[in-house]
Design an enzyme around this catalytic site. Structure first.
Site, PDB file in Angstrom:
ATOM      1  N   PRO A  73       0.819  -1.223   0.000  1.00 13.34           N
ATOM      2  CA  PRO A  73       0.000   0.000   0.000  1.00 13.34           C
ATOM      3  C   PRO A  73       0.850   1.270   0.000  1.00 13.34           C
ATOM      4  CG  PRO A  73      -0.958  -1.617   1.469  1.00 13.34           C
ATOM      5  CD  PRO A  73       0.352  -2.193   0.999  1.00 13.34           C
ATOM      6  N   CYS A  74       0.457   2.205  -0.851  1.00 11.55           N
ATOM      7  CA  CYS A  74       1.281   3.398  -1.074  1.00 11.55           C
ATOM      8  C   CYS A  74       0.934   4.565  -0.152  1.00 11.55           C
ATOM      9  CB  CYS A  74       1.155   3.853  -2.518  1.00 11.55           C
ATOM     10  SG  CYS A  74      -0.523   4.409  -2.961  1.00 11.55           S
ATOM     11  N   GLN A  75      -0.176   4.468   0.579  1.00  7.01           N
ATOM     12  CA  GLN A  75      -0.637   5.613   1.358  1.00  7.01           C
ATOM     13  C   GLN A  75       0.408   6.191   2.312  1.00  7.01           C
ATOM     14  OE1 GLN A  75      -2.300   2.888   0.656  1.00  7.01           O
ATOM     15  NE2 GLN A  75      -4.500   3.207   0.498  1.00  7.01           N
ATOM     16  N   PHE A  77       3.407   6.750   1.846  1.00  9.95           N
ATOM     17  CA  PHE A  77       4.438   7.516   1.136  1.00  9.95           C
ATOM     18  C   PHE A  77       3.876   8.413   0.041  1.00  9.95           C
ATOM     19  CE2 PHE A  77       5.661   3.038   1.895  1.00  9.95           C
ATOM     20  CZ  PHE A  77       6.390   3.230   3.055  1.00  9.95           C
ATOM     21  N   SER A  78       2.569   8.413  -0.118  1.00 10.62           N
ATOM     22  CA  SER A  78       1.951   9.164  -1.205  1.00 10.62           C
ATOM     23  C   SER A  78       2.110  10.665  -0.995  1.00 10.62           C
ATOM     24  CB  SER A  78       0.462   8.810  -1.306  1.00 10.62           C
ATOM     25  OG  SER A  78      -0.178   9.634  -2.245  1.00 10.62           O
TER      26      SER A  78
END
Length: 472
Positions: A73-75, A77-78
């Protein structure tokens, strides 16, 4: 046979690319989302891939795999996340967990996909921590790849980290770009083909009204599956327009609507849902049964004189309803939308624009002149345009999912948007898999086959294989 483990697999964009690229690939996907796993199996079981509902944080690694890949999941580092970041985000543990699995299973190689925000000053040390853990066993390279540079009609930049086990003595690397903003010849004599544009990808879908196609035309041209969109009211459109033009609150002005003549912006929950500045808005001409032609086709038709009558300068012309393609094709064409006219008018001086105005439907035409082959302002027919958000099918096209890709009946439109936006572009995944397969000495499936991809821009996306000799 190449055994692949796809962690945080989502609905399977990465798996699809690898399944179509590697001969005999056997893929297992793990994801905590029920809808993601259902969609994965609904489409990929036919290609020797299967997924199970599994929380990777609680999974006990087992089995032998040649490849461990995935996008945690990228959240955390988004760049769009302005609140809980990095270690403070509840999904952060999924990031080091990916490397835990790699160290326990010791595959021949691993491939991690995530947002480029991992390389910012705020988060880069978190990536370096994990790379130090695998450095004794793996030779690692990483790079930010733009999907548009590989034949995908979308400007999507993502970080890819590739590690190859040191005992295999293979050097990890990434495939060279195949496309660019303009067609160019490289210093080595190679050729970069022009980007695939939004128009290339979804031009045919823009002529079909989502969810409300006239019944009398269904047999001739039915609604494609998942050609559905959340409503976007005139009030929403006006707000998006104002926010894009407001330079007092934002760093720079954004174009409105989004251009059809270049790759789309990144497909994500931020750009395909909601009613904010980032929401992708496309222009749609209000007409029934007609088609919108690109400017180059307009120039060709006008220069040939096909379907045009030269009007006497002192006599009113018949009402312009469109331009036909000749006696064998009487379907009406609307030459350009309001949006396209605004793009085209930038080529002309203010004097020329004041002197020559576009033709309007329902009114006499101005004199049809010999220089219309150059497409001056009065060689265009301005039509009324409305604006809407992208449909699910259009998002799939822009992500490079084949037209045979679909969803189980119980998946809601909100989840469809979310699953598509979180996926890895299959065409980019294919190119990565082919390149990695050659590094490892595995059998790869190339050139790609049109019947497997079923995309209207197939030959443009894979122009490096087919030389641009085909058109779609």
């Amino acid at each position: 046979m190449v055994r692949i483990l796809d962690l945080f697999s989502g609905m399977g964009g990465l798996s699809l690319g690898f399944a179509l690229a590697l001969e005999g690939a056997e893929i297992l996907g793990l994801d905590i989302g029920r809808y993601a796993v259902e969609t994965y199996n609904y489409n990929l079981n036919r290609l020797g891939a299967k997924a199970i509902v599994q929380d990777v944080l609680e999974w006990e690694p087992e089995g032998e795999f040649d490849v461990v890949m995935g996008g945690s999941p990228c959240q955390p580092f988004s760049l769009a996340n302005t609140r809980r970041r990095g270690r403070e985000h509840p999904l952060y543990p999924t990031f080091p967990r990916f490397f835990d699995v790699v160290l326990e299973l010791e595959p021949k190689l691993f491939l991690l996909e995530n947002v480029k925000g991992l390389l910012t000053r705020t988060h880069r040390h978190l990536l370096e921590e994990q790379l130090k853990r695998v450095d004794p066993r793996y030779e690692v390279r990483y790079s930010v790849l733009n999907a548009a540079h590989y034949g995908v009609p979308q400007r999507r930049e993502r970080l890819f980290v590739l590690g190859v086990r040191r005992d295999l003595r293979a050097v990890p690397s990434f495939p060279p770009p195949t496309h660019a903003e303009r067609e160019i010849t490289t210093l080595s004599g190679g050729r970069l083909h022009r980007w695939v544009t939004v128009r290339d990808a979804i031009g045919d879908l823009l002529a079909i009204q989502p969810n409300a196609y006239p019944r009398k035309l269904v047999q001739a041209d039915p609604i494609p599956p998942d050609h559905e969109a959340m409503p976007l009211t005139a009030r929403h459109v006006d707000r998006i327009r104002r926010e894009r033009e407001d330079t007092t609150r934002h760093y720079g002005r954004m174009e409105f609507p989004d251009s059809l003549n270049k790759p789309s912006r990144t497909i994500s929950s931020h750009t395909v849902e909601g009613t904010k500045r980032e929401t992708i808005v496309v222009p749609v001409t209000e007409h029934v049964g007609g088609k919108v032609l690109p400017p180059e086709t307009v120039a060709r038709i006008l220069s040939s004189g096909v379907g045009l009558r030269v009007h006497e300068p002192d006599q009113p012309a018949k009402t312009i309803k469109g331009v036909t393609g000749g006696p064998q094709n009487t379907e009406p064409y609307l030459l350009v939308t309001e949006h396209e006219y605004r793009e085209t008018r930038a080529r002309f001086s203010e004097t020329s624009l004041r002197k020559h105005r576009p033709q309007r439907l329902g009114a006499p035409a101005s004199t049809i002149r010999a220089n219309f082959h150059k497409v001056p302002p009065d060689a265009l027919v301005e039509t009324r345009a409305t604006y809407r958000r992208l449909t699910v099918r259009e998002c799939l096209r822009l992500q490079s999912f084949p037209d045979w890709w679909s969803f189980p009946p119980d998946v809601t439109i909100t989840w469809k948007y979310r699953l598509v936006g979180e996926a890895v572009c299959p065409i980019l995944a294919y190119r990565l898999a082919v390149h990695i397969g050659k590094i490892m000495g595995w059998r790869v499936r190339e050139p790609p086959k049109r019947d497997e991809w079923q995309l209207p821009y197939f030959y443009k996306a894979f122009a490096d294989y087919y030389g641009g000799a085909f058109t779609c």
